[in-house]
Enzyme design. Sequence first.
Site, PDB file in Angstrom:
ATOM      1  N   GLN A  31       0.828  -1.207   0.000  1.00  0.00           N
ATOM      2  CA  GLN A  31       0.000   0.000   0.000  1.00  0.00           C
ATOM      3  C   GLN A  31       0.864   1.259   0.000  1.00  0.00           C
ATOM      4  O   GLN A  31       2.068   1.197   0.242  1.00  0.00           O
ATOM      5  CB  GLN A  31      -0.899  -0.006   1.240  1.00  0.00           C
ATOM      6  CG  GLN A  31      -0.136  -0.223   2.545  1.00  0.00           C
ATOM      7  CD  GLN A  31      -0.905  -1.009   3.585  1.00  0.00           C
ATOM      8  OE1 GLN A  31      -2.117  -1.193   3.474  1.00  0.00           O
ATOM      9  NE2 GLN A  31      -0.229  -1.456   4.620  1.00  0.00           N
ATOM     10  N   ASP A  86      -0.327   0.736  13.548  1.00  0.00           N
ATOM     11  CA  ASP A  86       0.000   1.982  14.255  1.00  0.00           C
ATOM     12  C   ASP A  86       0.298   1.757  15.730  1.00  0.00           C
ATOM     13  O   ASP A  86       0.878   2.604  16.396  1.00  0.00           O
ATOM     14  CB  ASP A  86      -1.183   2.956  14.113  1.00  0.00           C
ATOM     15  CG  ASP A  86      -2.474   2.305  14.571  1.00  0.00           C
ATOM     16  OD1 ASP A  86      -2.784   2.346  15.765  1.00  0.00           O
ATOM     17  OD2 ASP A  86      -3.178   1.689  13.729  1.00  0.00           O
ATOM     18  N   ASP A 137       0.423 -12.241   6.567  1.00  0.00           N
ATOM     19  CA  ASP A 137      -0.996 -11.995   6.302  1.00  0.00           C
ATOM     20  C   ASP A 137      -1.838 -12.636   7.409  1.00  0.00           C
ATOM     21  O   ASP A 137      -1.714 -13.838   7.683  1.00  0.00           O
ATOM     22  CB  ASP A 137      -1.335 -12.628   4.936  1.00  0.00           C
ATOM     23  CG  ASP A 137      -2.689 -12.176   4.430  1.00  0.00           C
ATOM     24  OD1 ASP A 137      -3.561 -11.854   5.262  1.00  0.00           O
ATOM     25  OD2 ASP A 137      -2.872 -12.148   3.199  1.00  0.00           O
ATOM     26  N   GLY A 138      -2.692 -11.837   8.026  1.00  0.00           N
ATOM     27  CA  GLY A 138      -3.556 -12.335   9.099  1.00  0.00           C
ATOM     28  C   GLY A 138      -4.457 -13.479   8.647  1.00  0.00           C
ATOM     29  O   GLY A 138      -4.836 -14.340   9.449  1.00  0.00           O
ATOM     30  N   ASP A 155      -8.164  -5.191  13.589  1.00  0.00           N
ATOM     31  CA  ASP A 155      -7.979  -3.737  13.478  1.00  0.00           C
ATOM     32  C   ASP A 155      -7.504  -3.453  12.054  1.00  0.00           C
ATOM     33  O   ASP A 155      -6.344  -3.133  11.807  1.00  0.00           O
ATOM     34  CB  ASP A 155      -6.936  -3.318  14.520  1.00  0.00           C
ATOM     35  CG  ASP A 155      -6.768  -1.816  14.591  1.00  0.00           C
ATOM     36  OD1 ASP A 155      -7.385  -1.095  13.791  1.00  0.00           O
ATOM     37  OD2 ASP A 155      -5.993  -1.365  15.452  1.00  0.00           O
ATOM     38  N   PRO A 162      -5.130  -5.066   0.844  1.00  0.00           N
ATOM     39  CA  PRO A 162      -4.766  -6.238   1.648  1.00  0.00           C
ATOM     40  C   PRO A 162      -5.813  -6.584   2.710  1.00  0.00           C
ATOM     41  O   PRO A 162      -5.830  -7.697   3.225  1.00  0.00           O
ATOM     42  CB  PRO A 162      -3.440  -5.831   2.305  1.00  0.00           C
ATOM     43  CG  PRO A 162      -3.368  -4.342   2.211  1.00  0.00           C
ATOM     44  CD  PRO A 162      -4.172  -3.957   1.006  1.00  0.00           C
TER      45      PRO A 162
END
Length: 283
Positions: A31, A86, A137-138, A155, A162
Amino acid sequence: MELWFSEKSTETCEFKIKVKAQIYSEETPFQKIAFFESYDFGRFFTLDGLMMVNEKDEFIYHDMIVHVPLAVNPEIKRVMVIGGGDGGTIRELTRYKHIEHIDFVEIDERVVQLCREYLPQTACKVDDPRVHHHYVDGIKFVKENKDYYDLILVDSTDPIGPGEGLFTREFYTDCYNALNDKGILINQHESPYYPNYAKEMIKAHSKLKAIFPVCKVYQFHMPTYASGHWLFGFASKELDPLIDHKPEIWESFGLKTKYYNTELHRGCFALPTYVIEQLEDAN
Ligand code: SAM
């Protein structure tokens, strides 16, 4: 020259913030990341041109994603956070001394590295020893453990790029399997107001309802997200967010919060009629 960040809520309506400067930008394999300094919201960053987190209102989102489930099951010890690069969600989780293990699963390591540098307000606890970083990747990571987590927090970005796979039936089923009997899933549930967001909210709710015996939605006011009216989903195998709410235990932790409180916990599950009707339509 005046600099403005703007984000479209619909094709004909947009949210605009005057910015002092763009501090940094980079394109990763996942991204485009950009950091800005603004007048009204302090420092903020965007992914693919969409507002993610700013210094002024991040406390609202991070209070609501973390403290609601912890007041329902105050014994939560094992947590998985998917996304949340974040660090704001991690920061709130690490305030609970009894949480033992946090798997922090973020697809894009650059988000975490850059937030450490440019957004320490949220990234300040990502190096807590209980936080285990997984830059994968979750969607894949969630398949690794069965019957293990007390809490999974999704979150994520919106269901584009993605983050798209984090809104699928298969992913929610894998979350169900990764949770133990008292497990709770909180997911980024979009917004009911503008039709393009409402469509995603209904889709997510109908998928979750088909998998989890308890499936609720709660609301909060997020000034910088489209329409300001935003939702999280609360899904669990057993625990109801109101019937099983344990305010006395949560209050005994003595955590000072700026948005979340016990009265708000009770109130945030009371939804406007048009939202209830939209969710009833989800099947
Ligand atoms: N609070 C923000 C919001 O709702 O707009 C989102 C917070 S956070 C910045 C979202 C994170 O999800 C991003 O850092 C992104 O890299 C991460 N992400 C997106 N898809 C992912 C996936 N499939 N697995 C793990 N992390 C993902």
